[in-house]
Write an enzyme that holds these catalytic residues in place. Structure first.
Site, PDB file in Angstrom:
ATOM      1  CG  ASP A 200      -2.522  -1.458  -1.690  1.00 30.23           C
ATOM      2  OD1 ASP A 200      -1.901  -1.859  -0.693  1.00 30.23           O
ATOM      3  OD2 ASP A 200      -1.950  -1.129  -2.753  1.00 30.23           O
ATOM      4  CG  HIS A 243       1.649  -1.560  -0.099  1.00 32.44           C
ATOM      5  ND1 HIS A 243       0.689  -1.626  -1.088  1.00 32.44           N
ATOM      6  CD2 HIS A 243       2.840  -1.632  -0.735  1.00 32.44           C
ATOM      7  CE1 HIS A 243       1.274  -1.739  -2.268  1.00 32.44           C
ATOM      8  NE2 HIS A 243       2.579  -1.747  -2.078  1.00 32.44           N
ATOM      9  CG  ASN A 336       8.681  -4.358  -7.119  1.00 36.97           C
ATOM     10  OD1 ASN A 336       8.488  -3.606  -8.060  1.00 36.97           O
ATOM     11  ND2 ASN A 336       8.109  -4.172  -5.936  1.00 36.97           N
ATOM     12  CB  SER A 419       3.887  -0.798  -4.823  1.00 34.50           C
ATOM     13  OG  SER A 419       3.261  -2.039  -4.716  1.00 34.50           O
TER      14      SER A 419
END
Length: 475
Positions: A200, A243, A336, A419
């Site tokens: 990530d 994130h 998404n 996520s």
């Protein structure tokens, strides 16, 4: 014209690499002597190499994005003040006591379909000036609160003069919070002895709820190529780096007396593999491939990929396949794009693809999450997030709307997206693996397959339908 592409050499070995270098191919980086290469070559050299070495897999360098859901302005509105000469609208963001809230992001759409409008962040007085005339009716307004606050959402919002938007503070003791509801009665030791790799934007190692981060690696080649010491820089990316810390907290945050916020499996050990660069933007398939390989070498049992792209590429596919062959289960966000097909790599048949569900009573009735409530609806106030992709590749669903988790700097806040759903399922998989000694004792593909099947067997359908939830919500 030259193109930079990753070259995956499978089955050809060292001799093929030597011939490649002789064939006007500039090898920029190499995973190993016989492993994948990042190369630069002309189209003519690529064609010659394909003819000379048909066993080589040559794929373009592509970028993957984080699967967090936020709305952005793509164009200025026709009602722009500069064009009309009218008075600019000023919003004020406050708490319930009338105190200003700084650094709230306001996104105002005059035309949501075309993503037209304006945005800004609140200053120390809570004020946001928009390049939209006072009196304009917005189709939608989203406010993404700073750490510790819920956001705000409203349709057909009237931009009257000095209009006020009030945000609600997050109450970590709330019993309806998504993570608390999902993990229910799991012990705080859930996931003990299991290592989860987070590929990530990096994890904050100083966060008080993340003492279980044991290390990691910076896998961004552009940052490490000329300075190998930067490999140790696996913390949050400078740009949009929250994130990864949020994802890590969903998997395994450990609550303290001061912050009562638990991840799904607080007993896990976390490792951070940063693939998103400090400068912002997407992560390359070459860096992701390397990160997956590194996570396997470091002994991770599960890898979470809260990232995705539109098309499949052989480099990441091969890395995930190798991980599974080494007993490592890979779990990925479904994407998404608002009911579009499942993103890659979640769409791979051997990757666990996770859609995003939510509970309509797990966040305030005015928060930005309200805009993500959509059909299909299921049992116990559940719904599938409006942004979530769907299709026959969906394996499971997980909480992905209004998920409160850790943020860099010891903070916490909500995020939305597949996520968030993916690490929730990864945490549950860690809990199952720690609880199933017979599965943990297996090796190679037998272990990853057995864990996947156990995870599917632990799921309960919510009533969305197979293409929306797969086998359901692990519970």
């Amino acid at each position: 014209m030259r193109a930079t592409i990753p070259l995956v050499a499978r089955g050809a070995g060292g001799p093929a690499v030597a011939r490649a270098v002789a064939a006007d191919v500039n090898v920029i980086d190499s995973v190993s002597v016989d492993g994948p290469k990042l190369v630069e070559m002309s189209p003519g050299a690529e064609l010659n190499l394909r003819l000379q070495e048909p066993s080589l897999k040559i794929v373009p360098l592509v970028r993957y994005e984080k699967m967090r859901m936020v709305f952005d302005i793509e164009r200025q509105p026709s009602e722009a003040v500069s064009a009309a000469g009218a008075q600019a609208a000023v919003l004020k963001v406050e708490d319930d006591g009338g105190n200003p809230i700084e650094n709230a992001r306001v996104v105002a759409f005059t035309n949501f379909r075309n993503r037209a409008g304006d945005e800004g962040r609140s200053d120390a007085d809570g004020k946001v000036a928009l390049r939209i005339a006072t009196g304009t009716t917005l189709e939608r307004v989203y406010v993404y609160g700073p750490a510790g606050w819920w956001g705000y959402f409203e349709r057909n919002f009237s931009l009257s003069q000095n209009v006020v938007i009030r945000l609600q503070a997050i109450d970590l003791a709330g019993q309806s919070l998504a993570l608390r509801r999902f993990r229910t009665n799991l012990p705080l030791t859930a996931g003990d002895q299991i290592v989860v790799g987070i590929v990530d934007s990096g994890i904050d190692p100083q966060h008080p709820l993340l003492p279980n981060v044991s290390g990691g690696a910076n896998m961004v080649l552009d940052e490490t190529r000329d300075d190998p010491g930067q490999v140790a820089d696996w913390g949050p990316a400078t740009t949009d780096g929250e994130h990864g810390t949020h994802v890590a907290g969903i998997v395994g945050a450990r609550p303290t007396a001061a912050l009562d916020l638990a991840g799904v499996a607080p007993g896990v050990t976390l490792r951070s593999y940063r693939v998103f660069p400090h400068t912002g933007g997407g992560a390359t398939n070459y860096d992701i491939m390397n990160a997956i390989d590194r996570a396997v070498q470091d002994g991770c049992h599960i890898i979470n990929l809260s990232l995705g792209g539109a098309s499949e590429d052989e480099a990441v596919r091969a890395a995930i396949g190798s991980a599974l062959d080494n007993g490592v289960l890979v779990i990925a966000a479904a994407g998404n794009d608002g009911r579009k097909p499942v993103s890659f790599p979640g769409a791979l048949p051997f990757c666990v693809a996770v859609s995003a569900m939510g509970w309509s009573d797990s966040f305030p009735t005015t928060s930005s999450e309200v805009g993500d409530i959509a059909k299909p609806f299921g049992s116990n106030s559940t719904f599938l997030g409006a942004f979530s992709n769907f299709g026959p590749q969906i394996d499971l669903t997980g909480p992905g709307v209004g998920v409160v988790s850790t943020l860099p700097g010891g903070r916490f806040g909500p995020m939305n997206g597949t996520s968030m759903a993916s690490p929730a399922v990864a945490g549950y998989a860690a809990f199952l693996l720690a609880s199933e000694g017979t599965i943990l004792a297996l090796h190679g593909a037998e272990r990853s397959t057995a864990l996947r099947d156990r995870l599917f067997g632990a799921a309960t359908p919510l009533g969305f339908g197979r293409d929306y939830e797969g086998f359901g919500l692990p519970s």
